[in-house]
Design an enzyme around this catalytic site. Structure first.
Site, short mmCIF file in Angstrom:
data_model
loop_
_atom_site.label_atom_id
_atom_site.label_comp_id
_atom_site.label_asym_id
_atom_site.label_seq_id
_atom_site.Cartn_x
_atom_site.Cartn_y
_atom_site.Cartn_z
N THR A 96 -4.97 10.63 -0.65
CA THR A 96 -6.32 10.42 -0.12
C THR A 96 -6.61 11.39 1.00
O THR A 96 -5.73 12.00 1.58
CB THR A 96 -6.50 8.99 0.42
OG1 THR A 96 -5.59 8.78 1.51
CG2 THR A 96 -6.27 7.95 -0.67
N TYR A 141 -14.61 5.61 8.71
CA TYR A 141 -13.62 6.12 7.74
C TYR A 141 -14.06 5.72 6.35
O TYR A 141 -14.35 4.55 6.08
CB TYR A 141 -12.26 5.52 8.06
CG TYR A 141 -11.15 5.82 7.08
CD1 TYR A 141 -10.19 6.77 7.37
CD2 TYR A 141 -11.04 5.12 5.88
CE1 TYR A 141 -9.15 7.04 6.48
CE2 TYR A 141 -10.02 5.38 4.98
CZ TYR A 141 -9.08 6.34 5.28
OH TYR A 141 -8.07 6.60 4.40
N HIS A 147 0.79 -1.23 0.00
CA HIS A 147 0.00 0.00 0.00
C HIS A 147 0.82 1.28 0.00
O HIS A 147 0.32 2.35 -0.36
CB HIS A 147 -0.93 0.01 1.22
CG HIS A 147 -2.22 0.73 0.98
ND1 HIS A 147 -2.33 1.83 0.16
CD2 HIS A 147 -3.46 0.52 1.48
CE1 HIS A 147 -3.58 2.25 0.15
NE2 HIS A 147 -4.28 1.48 0.93
#
Length: 726
Positions: free
Chosen positions: A556, A543, A427
């Site tokens: 993001t 979230y 990630h």
């Protein structure tokens, strides 16, 4: 050892008679072709750098300006208002290229024209940056575009009409703004706790890496090696387009360019463990992939000289690996468990056992590979008649058996025995839409451009003279094997604790949701709030990831989906005493609030990245903040993300409705929480991926999934949307 000898261009031995040189023509040929290919890439990068640097200008536009200036001078019109004459007087006199008046005049006009051209580029680029800083279009109702937005759209299209390359807009994108502290505080409800990727010391597996599924409603071939041949050929085709900047930038509404910088590290990238923090190692090129099969590691070359191997050649090479009967070396089988366990333990083992000799060489072959390929012996595929099949498929992609994935690589391509594929992605280097862009291209190329024979093999005949893939050689001592086993036990405990429930919601998709006059994302998010309250009997900090790629190097921002408006609607639904008209009104208020928060996050007005920066500054300065201490206490017990789709239009979805991927998923963020990933797959279906932990007595992924189903149906019933039986 034939392959090893081919890798040496020349050898020499010293004898009493002198020095005896032995040249390998084949190796020299490979060195020569590799050098040619390297220079080609350099020249392409230089050319692209020039074209990118002058965008929205072009060499042609420069020539037009020069010709216009020269042409006007022949018509006795001085468009320079005397500047050409000033330049001509400043040119040095004497011998050389400036000796004739005509030459001096032409050179002066060329210099003036270049200055005008560069000034124009700067003006247009700054104007485009100013235009891209306008985000009012995000907050306008669909179908109710203001005149200001129409004028803005025309200007943006005009300034970006020339065909852009992938990175053409990078210098024109505005930087992510820092909102006012007072504006942030007004919208704070709880603290946002970001998992800091490279400083995180817990395992990447489950906690950080995520997975992506294959097409699930069609089957191209059952031949494992053939599917890999087509897919990997398509991946390297994509990489070549990426290197040459031939991929079109992703554009919002076909107008606003998204930042593309995350794509730079898609290939040839590895996360290298450190005791305190990891680092991302990115190479400009890599000509091989690392492959794992039955406990053995292989190095498979992607090129023959400068030529990319064709799908049929790659199929042959992978079949050679599948047919290889050699056993694993001591400690080799579970070696990749080091990447699945704690980061500190892996960093220490890497330094102690992999910093020299054959272990260092073998590890470098993996870390310097374009990406990692895992050949599994098991078969997984989604069967609509067997709902559990999708969850089992997802579990295999998320963690496998804890030692058949290299979790440090930018992504691992996972191949099952029946030809089904998937990805496990690290990630830190990028977010899910980036790997999704690659995956859409690869699956579309596989299905609509490369194809298979009637027996399921790649088209064409392979070259049997290609040397086979080479085994990586290890010398793993007992102490290292003990560390590997310890990391495996940590990873296995983590994997066994993950409950994953994946399902396809069939009653409706975004087509009918739009009839409720709300965005599909807001509809699903409010359904998640209703489902969570029914599941747990309380609300929690929620979230949702939103992208900020309209800004340069944006990634993001957080949308806090649990709002006062959504909780008011949920409570009214649970009470079952309100009229449908009142419930619809409460729903619309909640949906409007959610859409507004999503737009604020996308346009740089979110609060959580700002709060995170304040937290870092307070730690750096050693300042104790009661505010930060209070808001840090609440974890994200419901972490959600919508999976993007159709970033590349490789085919018409109306003509090929079954060419659907099922999206992907990730592990739960909190030990007593849920991770929910969903993909609104076209007009008629939604895929959900729900994760939780068996060790928590408060959560149950399948139970929560059933609540989500019911919540969606209840919302549809609220608006009396026609639906089929669930």
């Amino acid at each position: 050892m034939a392959e090893a000898h081919q890798a040496v261009a020349f050898q020499f031995t010293v004898t009493p008679e002198g020095v005896d040189f032995r040249l390998s023509r084949e190796a020299l040929k490979h060195v020569y072709l590799s050098g040619i290919n390297s220079w080609k890439k350099r020249l392409i990068r230089i050319k692209n750098g020039i074209l990118r640097g002058v965008y929205p200008g072009s060499p042609t536009s420069w020539l037009v300006v020069v010709m216009a200036t020269v042409g006007s001078s022949f018509c006795n019109v001085d468009v320079s208002l005397g500047l050409v004459g000033c330049i001509q007087r400043c040119l040095p006199q004497g011998c050389g290229p400036y000796q004739t008046p005509q030459t001096r005049a032409l050179l002066s006009m060329a210099i003036f024209s270049t200055g005008v051209w560069v000034t124009g580029i700067f003006f247009f680029r700054q104007t485009l940056k100013l235009l891209l800083s306008y985000h009012g279009w995000m907050f306008e109702m669909h179908g109710k575009t203001s005149n200001l937005t129409r004028i803005w759209a025309m200007c943006v299209r005009l300034l970006s009409s020339r065909h852009p390359m992938l990175y053409s807009f990078q210098t024109s994108l505005p930087k992510l703004p820092v909102p006012r502290v007072s504006a942030t505080i007004q919208r704070v409800s709880d603290w946002w706790e970001e998992y800091i990727y490279l400083r995180g010391r817990s395992p990447l597996m489950v906690n950080s890496n995520y997975y992506v599924m294959d097409l699930v409603l069609i089957k191209n071939t059952d031949v494992q090696a053939a599917r890999l041949g087509n897919i990997i050929h398509a991946m390297i085709m994509y990489r070549r387009k990426l290197d040459r900047e031939e991929i079109k930038p992703v554009m919002a509404l076909g107008i606003v360019p998204m930042c593309s910088y995350q794509m730079e590290r898609m290939f040839n990238t590895t996360r290298v463990p450190g005791k305190e923090t990891d680092v991302l190692q990115h190479l400009s090129d890599s000509r091989h992939v690392a492959v794992y099969h039955k406990g053995r590691f292989f190095k498979l070359w992607l090129y023959e000289g400068s030529r990319l191997l064709k799908p049929q050649d790659l199929e042959m090479q992978f079949q050679r690996i599948l047919d290889d009967p050699s056993p694993p070396q001591p400690g080799e089988e579970k070696l990749a468990a080091l990447t699945a366990g704690g980061r500190v333990e892996w960093a220490q083992a890497r330094q102690a056992f992999f910093s020299s000799g054959k272990n260092k060489a073998a590890l470098e072959a993996i870390e310097r590979a374009a990406f990692f390929v895992a050949l599994d012996e098991e078969s997984y595929r989604y069967d609509p008649e067997d709902e559990a099949s999708l969850s089992l498929y997802g579990k295999a992609l998320l963690h496998g058996n804890c030692y058949n994935r290299w979790f440090d690589k930018s992504f691992t391509l996972i191949s099952f025995k029946n030809g089904q594929l998937g990805l496990n992605a690290e990630h830190a280097w990028a977010d899910a839409p980036i790997i999704g862009h690659l995956w859409e291209f690869v699956l579309g190329t596989d299905s609509f451009h490369l194809g298979y024979t009637e027996t399921g093999h790649c088209l064409g005949k392979p070259n049997p003279a290609l040397p086979p893939p080479t085994r990586l050689q290890w010398d793993i001592p007992k102490q290292c094997q003990a560390v590997i086993e310890s990391s495996y036990q940590v990873a296995k405990a983590l994997a066994d604790d993950v409950e994953l429930y994946c399902f396809q919601f069939l009653p409706f998709g975004k087509g009918l949701i739009k009839k409720c006059r709300t965005s599909p994302d807001a509809f699903v998010q409010i359904a998640l709030q209703l489902a969570h309250f029914r599941d747990r009997g309380k609300f929690c900090l929620t979230y949702e990831a939103s992208m900020t790629r309209m800004f340069r190097e944006g990634r993001t921002e957080t949308v806090r989906s649990c709002t006062s408006e959504s909780t008011a609607f949920v409570q009214a639904m649970v009470e079952k005493s309100h009229a449908k008209a009142d419930l619809r009104d409460l729903f619309q208020k909640a949906a409007k609030k959610h859409q507004n928060m999503y737009r604020l996050a996308m346009t740089g007005a979110g609060i959580d990245r700002h709060l995170f920066c304040l937290y870092l500054v307070s730690k750096y300065l050693g300042v104790s903040s009661p505010f930060l201490a209070e808001v840090l206490s609440e974890p994200w017990r419901l972490s959600t993300s919508q999976i993007p789709q159709s970033q590349i239009r490789m085919f018409d979805p109306e003509q090929h409705p079954n060419h659907l991927g099922a999206g992907g998923g990730f592990g739960p963020v909190a030990d007593d929480g849920y991770g929910v990933s969903y993909m609104i797959a076209g007009e008629n279906t939604i895929f959900f991926h729900i994760s939780s932990k068996f060790s928590s007595s408060e959560t149950n992924a399948q139970r929560f999934g059933n609540h989500i189903r019911q919540a969606l149906l209840d919302l549809a019933d609220l608006f009396q949307v026609p639906k089929t039986d669930s």
